[in-house]
Write a protein that holds these residues in place. Structure first.
Motif, short mmCIF file in Angstrom:
data_model
loop_
_atom_site.label_atom_id
_atom_site.label_comp_id
_atom_site.label_asym_id
_atom_site.label_seq_id
_atom_site.Cartn_x
_atom_site.Cartn_y
_atom_site.Cartn_z
N ALA A 70 0.83 -1.20 0.00
CA ALA A 70 0.00 0.00 0.00
C ALA A 70 0.87 1.25 0.00
O ALA A 70 0.53 2.25 -0.66
N SER A 71 1.97 1.20 0.71
CA SER A 71 2.89 2.34 0.75
C SER A 71 3.51 2.57 -0.63
O SER A 71 3.64 3.71 -1.09
N GLU A 72 3.89 1.48 -1.28
CA GLU A 72 4.45 1.60 -2.63
C GLU A 72 3.42 2.18 -3.60
O GLU A 72 3.75 3.02 -4.45
N TYR A 86 0.38 -2.54 -9.95
CA TYR A 86 -0.04 -2.23 -8.58
C TYR A 86 -1.50 -1.81 -8.50
O TYR A 86 -2.20 -2.13 -7.53
N GLU A 87 -1.96 -1.11 -9.50
CA GLU A 87 -3.38 -0.74 -9.53
C GLU A 87 -4.24 -1.99 -9.70
O GLU A 87 -5.29 -2.12 -9.07
N GLN A 88 -3.80 -2.93 -10.53
CA GLN A 88 -4.54 -4.18 -10.73
C GLN A 88 -4.53 -5.01 -9.45
O GLN A 88 -5.54 -5.62 -9.08
N ALA A 89 -3.39 -5.06 -8.77
CA ALA A 89 -3.31 -5.78 -7.51
C ALA A 89 -4.26 -5.21 -6.48
O ALA A 89 -4.90 -5.94 -5.71
N GLU A 90 -4.38 -3.89 -6.47
CA GLU A 90 -5.31 -3.23 -5.54
C GLU A 90 -6.75 -3.61 -5.86
O GLU A 90 -7.55 -3.90 -4.96
N LEU A 91 -7.10 -3.66 -7.14
CA LEU A 91 -8.45 -4.04 -7.55
C LEU A 91 -8.80 -5.47 -7.16
O LEU A 91 -9.92 -5.76 -6.75
N GLU A 92 -7.82 -6.35 -7.27
CA GLU A 92 -8.07 -7.77 -7.01
C GLU A 92 -7.77 -8.18 -5.56
O GLU A 92 -7.95 -9.34 -5.19
#
Length: 228
Positions: free
Chosen positions: A80-82, A174-180
């Motif tokens: 999340a920090s990254e 990273y945006e995709q990881a956040e979505l999933e």
């Protein structure tokens, strides 16, 4: 990107370990100075906790690097920090001003400019790069824990930081990881799941170890004294 938003509780201090004294400076200052003097680095982002604002300001007041430092507050996890820092840079990434991002643990204060340059060069050439050391002390065991004769399978590497990646695919992953709702073990694991970029191994450095326990500070102090 220097990540300093963890707590570092295992070192046993009452303060975030990256602000502990180390050879006349705060521990964090050594990483900041290394990146601030490394060729090819144009933007330096320090990811911190809001409660460490005073300590971070003290480090930056003493900073003498050539690269300006921008501060971003981190999230609840390393990933999340990254992501917070990547979103801070998103406009410059989409505009092509920033082509590659390196992510480094502030708790690895003995990083050298040579390793920074090697990771940056490999990341630009291949898409992704991580430094690491061959794990020669790994052994093979059976399912019940008994040691097998002979060495463990080769090709096992202990990964270090900075880990470097082309900026646009990194932000997208990273945006995709956040979505999933995916939480990786490190930057490379997130890229391996959500990007097709190859990740190249770059030989790391024995000195580039992570400060985790009190005795690590003693070792780092001795190594820095030897450099001087």
């Amino acid at each position: 990107m220097v990540l300093a938003s963890g707590a570092g509780t295992r070192v046993g201090a009452g303060v975030n370990k990256v602000y502990l004294p180390l050879s006349g400076r705060r521990l964090l200052a050594w990483s900041i100075e290394a990146f601030g003097h490394a060729p090819g680095i144009g933007t330096l982002v320090l990811v911190t906790r809001p409660q460490d604002a005073g300590l971070a300001a003290e480090v930056l007041d003493a900073y003498r690097g050539a690269v300006p430092v921008e501060i971003v507050h981190g999230g609840a996890t390393r990933q999340a920090s990254e992501l917070q820092a990547l979103r801070h840079l998103a406009g410059r990434i989409s505009g092509g001003v920033i082509d590659t991002v390196l992510l480094h643990d502030a708790a690895r204060p003995l990083i050298g400019t040579e390793l920074i340059t090697a990771v940056l060069s490999a990341a630009r050439a291949y898409g992704g790069a991580v430094p690491g050391l061959v794990a020669e002390d790994v052994v093979a065991v059976t399912e019940d824990g008994a040691r097998l004769e002979g060495k463990a399978p080769g090709g096992i590497v202990r990964v270090q930081t900075p880990q470097g990646f082309r900026a646009r695919p990194l932000l997208a992953a990273y945006e995709q990881a956040e979505l999933e709702g995916f939480l990786g073990t490190d930057t490379a694991s997130c890229m391996e799941k959500f990007s097709s970029l190859p990740v190249r191994w770059v030989p790391g450095s024995e000195e580039n170890f992570k400060i985790t326990y009190p005795h690590d500070l003693v070792v780092a102090e001795r190594l820095l004294t030897g450099r001087a």
